[in-house]
Motif scaffolding. Structure first.
Motif, PDB file in Angstrom:
ATOM      1  N   ASN A 169     -47.092   2.285  12.817  1.00  0.00           N
ATOM      2  CA  ASN A 169     -46.071   2.248  13.853  1.00  0.00           C
ATOM      3  C   ASN A 169     -45.985   0.821  14.375  1.00  0.00           C
ATOM      4  N   TYR A 196     -52.186   4.334  12.596  1.00  0.00           N
ATOM      5  CA  TYR A 196     -52.804   5.453  13.293  1.00  0.00           C
ATOM      6  C   TYR A 196     -53.013   6.578  12.289  1.00  0.00           C
ATOM      7  N   LEU A 203     -45.608  12.037  17.326  1.00  0.00           N
ATOM      8  CA  LEU A 203     -45.242  10.716  16.824  1.00  0.00           C
ATOM      9  C   LEU A 203     -44.341  10.858  15.604  1.00  0.00           C
ATOM     10  N   LYS A 209     -42.768  10.322  12.001  1.00  0.00           N
ATOM     11  CA  LYS A 209     -43.315   9.897  10.715  1.00  0.00           C
ATOM     12  C   LYS A 209     -42.170   9.397   9.852  1.00  0.00           C
ATOM     13  N   GLU A 210     -42.342   8.222   9.273  1.00  0.00           N
ATOM     14  CA  GLU A 210     -41.307   7.666   8.422  1.00  0.00           C
ATOM     15  C   GLU A 210     -41.899   7.212   7.108  1.00  0.00           C
ATOM     16  N   CYS A 214     -40.345   5.245  20.890  1.00  0.00           N
ATOM     17  CA  CYS A 214     -41.546   4.417  20.781  1.00  0.00           C
ATOM     18  C   CYS A 214     -41.326   3.061  21.409  1.00  0.00           C
ATOM     19  N   LEU A 263     -42.837  -0.870  20.618  1.00  0.00           N
ATOM     20  CA  LEU A 263     -43.614  -1.651  19.671  1.00  0.00           C
ATOM     21  C   LEU A 263     -43.787  -3.071  20.186  1.00  0.00           C
TER      22      LEU A 263
END
Length: 506
Positions: A11, A16, A73, A75-76, A331, A333
């Motif tokens: 991320n 993670y 979270l 997911k990509e 998110c 970053l």
């Protein structure tokens, strides 16, 4: 039957852990993926079927539910589709064989394990966490093996993974490959630059202190030529700097083939048509921008007035803080962005203000409007404003060669070593990163130097930020001369590097 497989996601720049839970239940055949997967992850259902079939395994004709935890979270990417979980749920892989094993990779239709982005960040996360092994694609093996003390296994196919986990085909952990012993190549050299002694001296000062620079001169005066040779006089990156820089390029998928660790400082030169997301970072799926890709290196903006205003204004915060924050609904970053900004521009719209041969055709209003494309706050963050005049013919056609980059670099390295020793125990690595409290401690001025700075602030109208930049540059000049005290001579040289703070004379 339920099986659990440890995987990992990235991320931004940080990795993670992701636990892939696979459950096989009775009922009509169905494949469901939950846990905030993106479209790429959801499409893995068809790839997993083909990969298992082409690898000699059968896909279970049952209800298959896959959960990607933590579920909050997103997911990509295609890095969660190793079908090991399905084979473990069918009992083909013992559950204890998966304890302490982390899997990462993209599966092709034929069952091959393909490379993924961000493997270096994954390896950094699992360093010191006591895992038994990190299984990564063979193409990413050398990248993951940079981290010491981490058992890394390179795999190429699904059958190879199954054979390893069932102890039928042992694999040898890759040896640590972290090394910065690569010799410095010839590259571009300052010895090739004719004339421009003043600009060379200024760039030496900038390299010694990590300062930002603005080069101002007519077309063809050598601004780009000088900027391109600046990396050759910078100190070598430390191992920590190399790993941090390589992580950014790894996440972006820009690591050169066969070069898992970047050993030379990056030099990024984006076109002036770049967007703010391209320069600063962002996008629908946030990615590092050019300023982060140039971390620990140089960001060169040629013809800086041609960049869009909003793009340039986005540089102000990362130039001050050394990081760039990107916030989205799902998110937030943060990417490192500690760079030396080297900008270049013409002195006026026609480019010939102050030229001895070609007359300038611009009015004072046109010149003022042209220079106003760079805002005052951004100009304050450029420590040195250097005039680069046209090179006279006798120097341009001469046979002599200027001072070599290797000689200049020796002085720069010595100055940087003094700074590292002086600021030991703090996060400051060079003079450009000094905070106000540190400046009061390490940059005391004598009476003559204080008087000179006062005159400069009064006559040039320097802002508080520009004043501090002058003091930092003076500290660097003193370091180049090996002096611990900052004298009036050092301040005088630093002040004359602020050419755009003076009024325009037409």
């Amino acid at each position: 039957m339920l099986a659990k497989v440890c995987s990992v996601a990235v991320n931004g720049l940080e990795a993670y852990p992701v636990q892939v839970e696979v459950d096989l239940a009775g009922g009509l055949p169905l494949f469901t993926v939950v846990g905030l997967p993106d479209a790429t992850v959801r499409e893995s259902r068809d790839r997993v079927r083909s990969a298992l079939r082409n690898s000699g395994f059968s896909f279970p004709q049952r209800r298959v539910t896959v959960n990607l935890a933590p579920a909050d979270l997103p997911k990509e990417g295609a890095g969660f589709e190793l079908p090991v979980g399905i084979l473990a749920a069918e009992g083909l892989i013992p559950a204890e064989a998966l304890d302490g094993i982390v899997l990462a990779g993209e599966v092709s239709l034929e069952g091959a394990i393909k490379a993924v982005r961000g493997v270096l960040s994954m390896a950094v996360y699992y360093r010191g966490r006591g895992i038994r092994g990190l299984l990564v694609p063979a193409e990413n093996g050398a990248e993951a093996a940079i981290i010491e003390g981490l058992p890394v296994y390179a795999v190429s196919t699904i059958p190879q993974v199954v054979e390893f986990l069932t102890s039928r085909q042992p694999l040898t952990a890759m040896e640590t490959s972290a090394s910065l012993t690569r010799p410095r190549t010839g590259g571009l050299d300052f010895g090739e630059v004719r004339g421009q002694q003043h600009a060379k001296r200024a760039l030496e000062v900038a390299a010694a202190g990590g300062h930002n620079v603005l080069l101002v001169g007519p077309p063809g005066s050598g601004k780009t030529m000088l900027a391109q040779r600046l990396p050759g006089i910078l100190p070598e990156m430390t191992l920590d700097e190399a790993i941090e820089t390589s992580r950014i390029h790894s996440v972006s998928g820009l690591l050169p083939s066969g070069e898992p660790l970047l050993c030379t400082r990056p030099f990024r030169s984006p076109h002036h048509s770049i967007s703010d997301a391209g320069l600063i970072g962002g996008g629908t799926i946030p990615r590092p921008g050019e300023i982060s890709l140039a971390h620990n290196g140089i960001l060169f903006l040629d013809e800086i007035p041609e960049y869009r205003r909003n793009v340039l204004e986005g540089l102000r915060q990362p130039l001050e803080d050394g990081t760039i924050g990107i916030t989205r609904v799902a998110c937030a970053l943060s990417y490192p962005a500690r760079v030396m900004l080297i900008a270049a521009m013409n002195p006026c719209p026609c480019g010939y203000l102050g030229d001895r041969v070609r007359p300038c055709l611009c009015s004072p209003m046109q010149i003022q409007k042209y220079r106003a494309r760079i805002s005052g706050p951004l100009l304050d963050r450029l420590d040195l404003h250097i005039e680069v005049p046209a090179v006279p013919f006798r120097e341009l056609a001469g046979d002599g060669r200027g001072e070599e980059s290797s000689t200049i670099r020796e002085r720069v390295v010595c100055a940087r070593a003094r700074q590292i020793e002086r600021y030991k125990g703090s996060r400051t690595r060079c003079n450009a990163q000094l905070r106000p409290a540190q400046m009061r401690k390490f940059c005391p001025l004598d009476a003559a130097g204080r008087s000179l700075v006062e005159q400069a602030v009064t006559r040039l109208g320097l802002s508080a930020r520009a004043y501090m930049r002058v003091i930092k540059v003076a500290r660097t000049i003193a370091d180049l001369e090996g002096n611990e005290s900052v004298s009036a001579a050092h301040v005088a040289e630093a002040v004359q590097y602020r050419s755009l703070d003076r009024p325009v004379l037409v």
